[in-house]
Design an enzyme around this catalytic site. Structure first.
Site, PDB file in Angstrom:
ATOM      1  N   ASN A   7     -56.788   1.117  16.360  1.00 13.29           N
ATOM      2  CA  ASN A   7     -55.931  -0.024  16.183  1.00 13.29           C
ATOM      3  C   ASN A   7     -56.090  -1.355  16.920  1.00 13.29           C
ATOM      4  O   ASN A   7     -55.676  -1.174  18.252  1.00 13.29           O
ATOM      5  CB  ASN A   7     -54.394   0.507  16.348  1.00 13.29           C
ATOM      6  CG  ASN A   7     -53.412  -0.847  15.825  1.00 13.29           C
ATOM      7  OD1 ASN A   7     -53.743  -1.733  15.713  1.00 13.29           O
ATOM      8  ND2 ASN A   7     -52.138  -0.197  15.850  1.00 13.29           N
ATOM      9  N   ARG A  93     -57.104   1.001  11.478  1.00  8.51           N
ATOM     10  CA  ARG A  93     -55.848   0.369  10.778  1.00  8.51           C
ATOM     11  C   ARG A  93     -56.590  -1.271  10.490  1.00  8.51           C
ATOM     12  O   ARG A  93     -57.080  -1.704  11.429  1.00  8.51           O
ATOM     13  CB  ARG A  93     -54.918   0.196  11.974  1.00  8.51           C
ATOM     14  CG  ARG A  93     -53.747  -0.691  11.418  1.00  8.51           C
ATOM     15  CD  ARG A  93     -52.476  -1.150  12.401  1.00  8.51           C
ATOM     16  NE  ARG A  93     -51.541  -1.881  11.862  1.00  8.51           N
ATOM     17  CZ  ARG A  93     -50.672  -2.878  12.582  1.00  8.51           C
ATOM     18  NH1 ARG A  93     -50.997  -2.964  13.974  1.00  8.51           N
ATOM     19  NH2 ARG A  93     -49.877  -3.560  11.935  1.00  8.51           N
ATOM     20  N   HIS A 182     -46.310  -3.110   7.359  1.00  3.59           N
ATOM     21  CA  HIS A 182     -45.694  -1.710   8.016  1.00  3.59           C
ATOM     22  C   HIS A 182     -45.871  -0.626   6.929  1.00  3.59           C
ATOM     23  O   HIS A 182     -45.215   0.358   7.110  1.00  3.59           O
ATOM     24  CB  HIS A 182     -44.402  -1.914   8.097  1.00  3.59           C
ATOM     25  CG  HIS A 182     -43.869  -2.813   9.453  1.00  3.59           C
ATOM     26  ND1 HIS A 182     -42.918  -3.565   9.676  1.00  3.59           N
ATOM     27  CD2 HIS A 182     -44.858  -2.881  10.426  1.00  3.59           C
ATOM     28  CE1 HIS A 182     -42.926  -4.180  10.599  1.00  3.59           C
ATOM     29  NE2 HIS A 182     -43.829  -3.950  11.489  1.00  3.59           N
ATOM     30  N   HIS A 210     -38.009  -0.136   8.977  1.00  3.19           N
ATOM     31  CA  HIS A 210     -38.781  -0.076  10.305  1.00  3.19           C
ATOM     32  C   HIS A 210     -38.176  -1.334  11.158  1.00  3.19           C
ATOM     33  O   HIS A 210     -38.537  -2.465  10.755  1.00  3.19           O
ATOM     34  CB  HIS A 210     -40.243  -0.325   9.972  1.00  3.19           C
ATOM     35  CG  HIS A 210     -41.248  -0.300  10.968  1.00  3.19           C
ATOM     36  ND1 HIS A 210     -41.965   0.626  11.497  1.00  3.19           N
ATOM     37  CD2 HIS A 210     -41.306  -1.203  12.174  1.00  3.19           C
ATOM     38  CE1 HIS A 210     -42.682   0.295  12.658  1.00  3.19           C
ATOM     39  NE2 HIS A 210     -42.303  -0.920  13.032  1.00  3.19           N
ATOM     40  N   ARG A 243     -39.656 -13.636  14.977  1.00  8.78           N
ATOM     41  CA  ARG A 243     -39.738 -14.205  13.754  1.00  8.78           C
ATOM     42  C   ARG A 243     -38.625 -14.593  13.169  1.00  8.78           C
ATOM     43  O   ARG A 243     -37.576 -13.467  13.058  1.00  8.78           O
ATOM     44  CB  ARG A 243     -40.978 -13.273  12.919  1.00  8.78           C
ATOM     45  CG  ARG A 243     -42.120 -13.491  13.469  1.00  8.78           C
ATOM     46  CD  ARG A 243     -42.987 -12.380  12.671  1.00  8.78           C
ATOM     47  NE  ARG A 243     -43.668 -11.440  13.448  1.00  8.78           N
ATOM     48  CZ  ARG A 243     -44.026 -10.379  13.056  1.00  8.78           C
ATOM     49  NH1 ARG A 243     -43.825  -9.818  11.740  1.00  8.78           N
ATOM     50  NH2 ARG A 243     -44.724  -9.422  14.174  1.00  8.78           N
ATOM     51  N   MET A 285     -34.490  -5.860  22.679  1.00  5.52           N
ATOM     52  CA  MET A 285     -33.215  -5.340  22.071  1.00  5.52           C
ATOM     53  C   MET A 285     -32.550  -4.833  23.282  1.00  5.52           C
ATOM     54  O   MET A 285     -31.215  -5.065  23.299  1.00  5.52           O
ATOM     55  CB  MET A 285     -33.439  -4.472  20.963  1.00  5.52           C
ATOM     56  CG  MET A 285     -32.075  -4.447  20.243  1.00  5.52           C
ATOM     57  SD  MET A 285     -31.161  -5.760  19.832  1.00  5.52           S
ATOM     58  CE  MET A 285     -31.830  -6.098  18.114  1.00  5.52           C
ATOM     59  N   ARG A 286     -32.952  -4.159  24.128  1.00 12.54           N
ATOM     60  CA  ARG A 286     -32.163  -3.462  25.171  1.00 12.54           C
ATOM     61  C   ARG A 286     -31.504  -4.463  26.170  1.00 12.54           C
ATOM     62  O   ARG A 286     -30.446  -4.598  26.388  1.00 12.54           O
ATOM     63  CB  ARG A 286     -33.130  -2.693  26.207  1.00 12.54           C
ATOM     64  CG  ARG A 286     -33.493  -1.378  25.503  1.00 12.54           C
ATOM     65  CD  ARG A 286     -34.840  -0.707  26.055  1.00 12.54           C
ATOM     66  NE  ARG A 286     -36.023  -1.704  25.754  1.00 12.54           N
ATOM     67  CZ  ARG A 286     -37.142  -1.320  26.003  1.00 12.54           C
ATOM     68  NH1 ARG A 286     -37.467  -0.106  26.387  1.00 12.54           N
ATOM     69  NH2 ARG A 286     -38.255  -1.845  25.515  1.00 12.54           N
ATOM     70  N   GLU A 386     -47.510   6.110  13.174  1.00 14.57           N
ATOM     71  CA  GLU A 386     -48.681   5.358  12.532  1.00 14.57           C
ATOM     72  C   GLU A 386     -49.714   5.896  12.688  1.00 14.57           C
ATOM     73  O   GLU A 386     -50.737   6.038  11.555  1.00 14.57           O
ATOM     74  CB  GLU A 386     -48.536   3.912  12.403  1.00 14.57           C
ATOM     75  CG  GLU A 386     -47.148   3.081  11.830  1.00 14.57           C
ATOM     76  CD  GLU A 386     -46.914   1.949  12.717  1.00 14.57           C
ATOM     77  OE1 GLU A 386     -46.478   1.566  13.710  1.00 14.57           O
ATOM     78  OE2 GLU A 386     -47.071   0.820  11.955  1.00 14.57           O
TER      79      GLU A 386
HETATM   80  P1  ADP Z   1     -43.328  -3.075  18.054  1.00 14.56           P
HETATM   81  O1  ADP Z   1     -43.117  -3.672  16.841  1.00 14.56           O
HETATM   82  O2  ADP Z   1     -43.998  -3.897  19.168  1.00 14.56           O
HETATM   83  O3  ADP Z   1     -44.358  -1.628  17.700  1.00 14.56           O
HETATM   84  P2  ADP Z   1     -41.534  -1.029  18.914  1.00 14.56           P
HETATM   85  O4  ADP Z   1     -41.311  -0.558  17.617  1.00 14.56           O
HETATM   86  O5  ADP Z   1     -41.987  -0.438  20.048  1.00 14.56           O
HETATM   87  O6  ADP Z   1     -42.234  -2.562  18.718  1.00 14.56           O
HETATM   88  O7  ADP Z   1     -40.037  -1.715  19.014  1.00 14.56           O
HETATM   89  C1  ADP Z   1     -39.806  -2.484  20.132  1.00 14.56           C
HETATM   90  C2  ADP Z   1     -38.316  -2.833  20.405  1.00 14.56           C
HETATM   91  O8  ADP Z   1     -37.483  -1.689  20.394  1.00 14.56           O
HETATM   92  C3  ADP Z   1     -37.818  -3.857  21.234  1.00 14.56           C
HETATM   93  O9  ADP Z   1     -36.876  -4.708  20.954  1.00 14.56           O
HETATM   94  C4  ADP Z   1     -37.215  -2.894  22.256  1.00 14.56           C
HETATM   95  O10 ADP Z   1     -36.053  -3.377  23.100  1.00 14.56           O
HETATM   96  C5  ADP Z   1     -36.381  -1.929  21.341  1.00 14.56           C
HETATM   97  N1  ADP Z   1     -36.139  -0.529  21.860  1.00 14.56           N
HETATM   98  C6  ADP Z   1     -36.681   0.305  22.529  1.00 14.56           C
HETATM   99  N2  ADP Z   1     -35.768   1.330  23.283  1.00 14.56           N
HETATM  100  C7  ADP Z   1     -34.599   0.967  22.848  1.00 14.56           C
HETATM  101  C8  ADP Z   1     -33.182   1.307  23.009  1.00 14.56           C
HETATM  102  N3  ADP Z   1     -33.233   2.499  23.713  1.00 14.56           N
HETATM  103  N4  ADP Z   1     -32.090   0.520  22.683  1.00 14.56           N
HETATM  104  C9  ADP Z   1     -32.178  -0.664  22.003  1.00 14.56           C
HETATM  105  N5  ADP Z   1     -33.772  -0.897  21.627  1.00 14.56           N
HETATM  106  C10 ADP Z   1     -34.606  -0.336  22.010  1.00 14.56           C
END
Ligand code: ADP
Length: 402
Positions: A7, A93, A182, A210, A243, A285-286, A386
């Protein structure tokens, strides 16, 4: 039977070596900052005792070819020589397959040409995918290589779902339409749901969500995506980390008139400075949830907006599908955030969707149900994979000689 999954981004290569008999990941890793003086490589591999070991290295890597050679060398050094020699295939990918590719294909010159022709539709992604394909073909000339497209799963959307109501010539002349992205993830979790229910995918109506840095929803009928929230580009639809998702199409023109910003600057703003980050300044998000717990007003607003948009799509796709068997959460946020899952489904009891607080709050890496027992619609959390889906499609494509 081992598959190498690649990827590739403009300055990075993510990879996995997957053993298809056991579904074990034999090695995985990422090279970042290709082309800069100090590229880094993180490599994790499965040892004979069943545990994983990880190393981090740095050196200069001029281009993707050198990057791939570095990966081969590190794989060699960590005991994977035989696995790489005996590769059954390499799965790449590829972000944009346009209308040409409705399924994965074995890569040949014609396929490379077609991927190149699609560059205007994905100017950041397809060139990066192509350089990795060319490097892998040069280094592994004997190994069949397959392109797996992010867009392919959505290629069965009906015309009334994929057309924009703009002059038809734009579609004919410039391929302007909705493509969706996706796809590999939406397809993977749909199959997982069918396996979980022990029912044929053909019988199921699913809404797949997703939710990662990028986020998209799909309406999946009988294993086929019949609508999805991303469009011509991955900017449309749900609110994402940076976005904007759906906006009034006039907004860029209005901003240009009012601010004097160029279209490039506005494009960058909508892709990189908007979404959650645009509202509260953070896109992780965390961090947003923790700020919202402390009553930070803009973090609370961005959470409200994020979940409200998801709920609107659940409602829309419920109508599109005429009822659903399950709503599925995946991606970093979908898999890990109980609060986002419950808030996105709040008030949907009349659609048959009710989340059980205790199940929702019990973390697990397995496929799991989080709906109340009596709820007519299942709510599932399914970790996406994926790379595994690319590996599976690579094997299927090579075996079928497509
Ligand atoms: P990408 O699209 O880059 O592959 P991911 O699928 O890894 O991204 O998702 C990243 C997002 O997931 C970030 O916003 C991150 O804060 C959120 N995330 C990961 N763990 C948690 C959690 N325990 N609680 C809330 N959000 C989380």
């Amino acid at each position: 039977m081992n598959i190498l999954v690649i990827n590739s981004g403009s300055s990075s290569i993510k990879y996995q070596i997957v053993n298809m008999s056991s579904n074990n990941v034999l090695a995985s890793g990422v090279i970042e900052r290709i082309g800069e003086p100090q590229s880094s490589l993180k490599h994790k591999w499965l040892k004979a005792d069943g545990s994983y070991e990880e190393i981090s290295l740095t050196r200069e890597v001029a281009d993707h070819r050198e990057g791939l050679q570095w990966i081969t060398k590190v794989a060699d050094d960590t005991g994977l020589t035989q696995q790489l020699k005996g590769l059954f295939g390499i799965g790449h990918r590829v972000v944009h397959g346009g209308e040409v590719f409705q399924e994965p294909v074995i890569i040949n010159d014609k396929v490379i040409d077609a991927i190149r022709k699609m560059i205007p539709l994905a100017p950041l992604h397809n060139p990066a995918n192509l350089v990795a394909i060319e490097a892998a073909l040069a280094d592994y000339p004997e190994v069949p290589q397959v392109a797996v497209f992010d867009t392919a799963f959505h290629q069965e959307m009906p015309p009334y779902a994929f057309h924009y109501a703009v002059p038809y010539e734009l579609y004919k002349n410039y391929h302007v339409r909705r493509y969706g992205f996706h796809g590999t993830s939406h397809q993977f979790v749909s199959k997982q749901a069918a396996a979980y229910f022990g029912r044929p995918l053909k019988e199921l109506n699913l809404i797949t969500l997703h939710l990662g840095n990028g986020a998209s929803a799909s309406a999946v009928r009988g294993g086929k995506s019949i609508d999805t929230s991303m469009g011509l580009t991955p900017l449309e639809g749900l609110i994402m980390g940076t976005r904007c998702g759906d906006i009034d199409p006039s907004l860029p023109f209005y901003i240009a008139q009012r601010s004097g910003l160029s279209f490039n600057e506005i494009d960058c703003m909508l892709n990189k400075q908007s979404g959650l980050k645009g509202i509260c300044g953070a896109n992780d998000m965390r961090e947003i949830i923790s700020r919202a717990d402390g009553n930070d007003a803009l973090a609370l607003l961005s959470l409200d907006m994020f979940c409200y948009r998801i709920k609107k799509y659940i409602g829309a796709y419920y109508a599109v599908l005429g009822g659903i068997d399950a709503v599925i959460f995946t991606g970093g946020i979908g898999e890990n955030s109980a609060v986002i899952r419950s808030r996105s489904c709040e008030g949907l009891q009349r659609l048959g969707i009710s989340i059980d607080a205790e199940k929702n709050n019990s973390p697990s890496k397995e496929v799991r149900e989080i709906n109340q027992n009596a709820a007519p619609v299942k709510a599932l959390v399914i970790p996406t994979n994926e790379e595994l889906e690319i590996a599976v499609q690579t094997v299927e494509t090579i075996s079928a000689g497509k």
